[in-house]
Design a protein around this motif. Sequence first.
Motif, short mmCIF file in Angstrom:
data_model
loop_
_atom_site.label_atom_id
_atom_site.label_comp_id
_atom_site.label_asym_id
_atom_site.label_seq_id
_atom_site.Cartn_x
_atom_site.Cartn_y
_atom_site.Cartn_z
N GLY A 145 13.16 18.25 -3.38
CA GLY A 145 14.41 18.80 -2.85
C GLY A 145 15.11 19.63 -3.90
N TRP A 146 16.39 19.88 -3.66
CA TRP A 146 17.13 20.68 -4.64
C TRP A 146 17.27 19.97 -5.98
N TRP A 147 17.07 18.63 -5.92
CA TRP A 147 17.19 17.85 -7.16
C TRP A 147 15.93 17.84 -8.01
N GLY A 148 14.81 18.34 -7.44
CA GLY A 148 13.57 18.35 -8.21
C GLY A 148 12.35 18.52 -7.34
N GLY A 149 11.20 18.49 -8.01
CA GLY A 149 9.96 18.76 -7.31
C GLY A 149 9.31 17.56 -6.66
N GLY A 150 9.88 16.38 -6.80
CA GLY A 150 9.27 15.21 -6.20
C GLY A 150 8.09 14.70 -7.01
N ARG A 151 7.50 13.59 -6.55
CA ARG A 151 6.39 12.98 -7.27
C ARG A 151 5.52 12.19 -6.30
N PRO A 152 4.20 12.37 -6.39
CA PRO A 152 3.32 11.57 -5.50
C PRO A 152 3.19 10.14 -6.01
N ALA A 153 2.91 9.25 -5.07
CA ALA A 153 2.68 7.85 -5.45
C ALA A 153 1.39 7.75 -6.26
N ASP A 154 1.40 6.89 -7.29
CA ASP A 154 0.20 6.69 -8.09
C ASP A 154 0.07 5.22 -8.46
N TRP A 155 -0.94 4.94 -9.27
CA TRP A 155 -1.26 3.55 -9.60
C TRP A 155 -0.09 2.82 -10.25
N VAL A 189 0.87 -1.18 0.00
CA VAL A 189 0.00 0.00 0.00
C VAL A 189 0.90 1.23 0.00
N LEU A 190 0.46 2.28 -0.70
CA LEU A 190 1.26 3.49 -0.83
C LEU A 190 0.38 4.72 -0.65
N ALA A 191 0.97 5.78 -0.11
CA ALA A 191 0.29 7.07 0.02
C ALA A 191 1.35 8.15 0.17
N GLY A 192 0.98 9.37 -0.21
CA GLY A 192 1.91 10.48 -0.07
C GLY A 192 2.91 10.53 -1.21
N ALA A 193 4.11 11.06 -0.92
CA ALA A 193 5.13 11.24 -1.95
C ALA A 193 5.89 9.95 -2.17
N ARG A 194 6.04 9.58 -3.42
CA ARG A 194 6.88 8.42 -3.76
C ARG A 194 8.32 8.86 -3.95
N GLU A 195 8.50 10.07 -4.48
CA GLU A 195 9.83 10.66 -4.60
C GLU A 195 9.80 12.01 -3.90
N GLN A 196 10.71 12.24 -3.00
CA GLN A 196 10.72 13.46 -2.20
C GLN A 196 11.20 14.65 -3.02
#
Length: 839
Positions: free
Chosen positions: A642-652, A633-640
Motif C-alpha cells: 500500500g502507500w505505506w510500503g511494498g508489502g511482504r510475502p509469508a515465509d518460513w 498454514v500460510l500463503a500469499g502476502a503476510r503484509e499487504q
Amino acid sequence: MRAPLSWLREYVDLPAAVTGHDVAERLIAAGLQVETVERLGTDITGPLVVGRVLAIEELTEFKKPIRYCQVDVGSANGTGEPQNIICGARNFREGDKVVVILPGGVLPGGFEITARTTYGRVSEGMICSVRELGIGDDHDGILVLPPEHEPGTDAIELLELVDEVLDISVNPDRGYCLSMRGVARETATAFGLPLRDPALLDVPQANDAGHPARIEDPGACDRLVVRTVRGLRPGARSPLWLQRRLQKAGMRPISLAVDVTNYVMLEIGQPLHAYDRARLSGPVVVRRARPGEKLTTLDGAARALDPEDLVITDGSGPIGLAGVMGGADTEIADAPQSGEAGGTSEIVLEIAHFDPVAVARTARRHKLSSEAARRFERGVDPEAAAAAGQRAVDLLVLLAGGTADPGVTEAGAAAPPRGIVIPADHPDRVAGVVYGRETVVRRLQEVGCQVTGTDELTVTPPSWRPDLTDPNDLAEEVIRLEGYAALPATLPRPPAGRGLSPRQRLRRRVGRALAGAGYVEAPNYPFVGPAAFDALGLAEGDDRRRTVALVNPLSDEEPWLRTTLLPGLLDALRRNDGRGSHDLALFETGQVFLPTGHEGGAARLPVTARPSDEEIAALDAALPSQPRRVAVVLAGAREQAGWWGGGRPADWADAVEAARVVAREAGVELSVENAQYAPWHPGRCAALHVTLSGGERVLVGHAGELHPRVVKALGLPERTCAMEADLDRIAEAAAGVPPAPSVSSFPVATQDVALVVDASVPAADVEAALRAGAGELLESIRLFDVFTGEQLGAGRKSLAYALRFRAGDRTLTAEEAGAARESAVAAAVERTGAALRGA
C-alpha cells in the motif's frame, strides 16, 4: 417420508375437521420432525372433467402439427354438446379418455382457461398434460386415462388433486416411520384413536411347493419369503389411485409390478423385489459375493462385486444387490404396446429381512442409494415379510387378473424378542415427573410393547422397534408421548469452585493470540486417507502412517483418524486459494489420534449408574492416545502492499513466529534449530524444542516452508509455509500461571553488537551465548539483522543483536551497561568462535 393425509385416513379415523397442520403439530409434540405440510390442489378450480375424444382433425397448414379435436365431456358444459379444443400433443387418438378443463377453470399457477380463437379455430378449453395438472414433470404428451371412466366425471376427485402431504424427516432410530404403517401408528397414538394395521393379514403357512430358496449367510439375512403369482395380464396398468398415491409420496409410477412393490414398501415399510419368473434359473439364494463376480443393476451400471457384498443369486449368478437394487437380467419385461403376446405374466416376489450394517456398507461401497436401502439401514420389521408378500400378491391378483401360487417359501427365522426389565417408576426418575405405573404401562403398550409385572416391569419391544434396547429407551417413549412440554424447566446447579482447567485456558489464550496475529481458525474433520500421507511425502515407516481405522467411515477414501493436523488445514487453504482468496493464514487446535497398541473392543456400560473406576480405566485403555496439537498454514502476502510500503510475502520465519506466539502464551521459552522433516523443505525447516520442569529438553513440533514436491502434489500456492506443535507438551513445560511482567520505573540501556560467525553456526546458539554472558541485567535480546558479503569472506555471516539492559532498583551507568555487553560478547566468542565485527 411423504405421507398424504388422504392415505393416512385409511388407517386412522381422523375427524373430518382435522387438517394436515393439526396432524403435524401432534406428531412434532411426539418427537417426529415434520418439515412441511404441502397443500396440493388449492389453486385448482373446475370444471375439470373426464373427456372422450370423438374426432381429430389434423391441421397441416401450420409450421408444427396442430390437431382440432371434438371431445365429449358429458353434461359438464351444461349443453351435452362436444367441446371443440385445439391441441398440439400427438400421444392420444380417437376414443381415448383424457382430462379436459373447460372455460372458467383455473390450473395450478393461476392459469385461467377461456374460450379463444387460435390457429383459425375457436378452442373451448384445454386437454391437460401431467405437468399442467401439477401431478408430475412429464410434458411430452397428454394424460390418457383408463377407458372405464365416463365422460363428465369430476377429474379433481378422480385424480385426488386436492390433498395435504406431510413431509417427515425420519431420524435413524425411527426407521418404522418410513412407512404409512409407522406414521399411522404415531398419529393414532397422538390422537388417541384406534389403528387399522395394514400388516394384519391372513397369511398362508409355508410349504414345500413354492419357488425354492435358501439363505447361506444367516448373520446377514435371517428371514426370506418367496411368493409367486401366475397368469398376469402383461398389459395391465396401475390404477389411478395407486399411481396418485405413489406420486404424492414422491415416487414415479413405472409399471404395475414395480408400482405394487413400491406401494407395499411405502404402506408396510418392508422393501420387496419382483423378478420375472421366466428369467430366473434355479433357486433364489442369499449369500456373499464371490471374487470376480459382476452384476448389472437396474440403473444400467455394471458393478464389480466385493466379497463383503450381500447378493441375491439364482443358478446363473448374482441377480440383485440385497436390500439395495435388483439386477437388469431378471427385470420385469415391459408390456407390449399393441396388445400382442409378450411381457411378464409370472412374477416371483422376494421379501427378506437383511442386516442393516451389511446393506449400508454395500450401498455406500457402490455409491448407490435407494429407497429400499434407506429402510434396511434404519431397521425393518422382521415379522412384516410374510404380510408384505401377501399384500403384494393380493394387489397383483386384484389389478392384473393373476392367481396366487399356493406355494409359500420361507427360509430362516427372526430372533425371538428380548425382554427389558425396568422399575415401574424408572421414567418418573428420569424425567423428574410422577407419571405413575398405569401411565407408563399404557404408553408402552401404545408403542406396541408387551408389558408384564407390577413394581418391576418386564417389557418386550415390538418387532418394528429394534431401537428399544435399554431402560432409558423405554423411558424416552413414555416421556415423548406424555409430552416434552410437560417436563418442568429447572436450571442445573453447578458446584462452586470449578471452571476451566489450566490446559483449557491455554487453548483459549492460544486461539485468541493467533487470531490477533492475523490467523483465521479453520476446524476440519478428523479423517484422513492414504492419499494425504502420500501427498505429504511421508516415508513408509513414518510414525504418522500408523493410524486408527474407523469401523464405519463416512468415506472410503478417508477411513482413518488423523495423526497430524496438516492435511485438513492444507486442504482448506487450497480450496480458499482456488476460490480467489490468495493471502491466507489459517490455524487449528485439535486432537490427533495415535495408536497405542492396546486398543480393543470396549464394553458397553449401563446408563443406570456411574461406571466404576475399573470400568472407566478399561474404556481409557481401549482408546487411542489423543494429544492436542496446534497448527498454522500460510500463503500469499503476510503484509499487504500500500502507500505505506511494498508489502511482504509469508515465509518460513512467519511459521516459526507463530510457534513463538504459542509458546509465549504458555509462558515457556522456545528454542529453534535447523532440521529435516517431511513435509517441510529440508533447508527451510525448524525443529521446535521446549524444556520441561525437570530439565528435559523435548521436541514439540516443526515449522517452516513446505517442500516444493508437496506443494505441487497438493495444488498449493508456491512457498506455502506451515507449523505444527504439540500443545500438550508445551503445556507440560509451562510452570503454572505465566508470571506477570515486571514494570520498572528506571530507564533502559540499549547496546547493539554485531558478531561474525561461521555460516553453519545457528543464530539460536549465538543468542544463547549472549544471554548467558550478559547476566541478570539483560532484559531482552533481539536479532535485527543478518548480513553476508564478500567483505566477510566465504562461509561467514554477520548477526546483529539489540541488547536491552535494565536494573530494577537504579539507573544503570554507561560503565555497567558496557561491562555487561563486553561479558556477553566474550561468552559468544568463547562458545561459538564469533568475532566482533569491525574489531
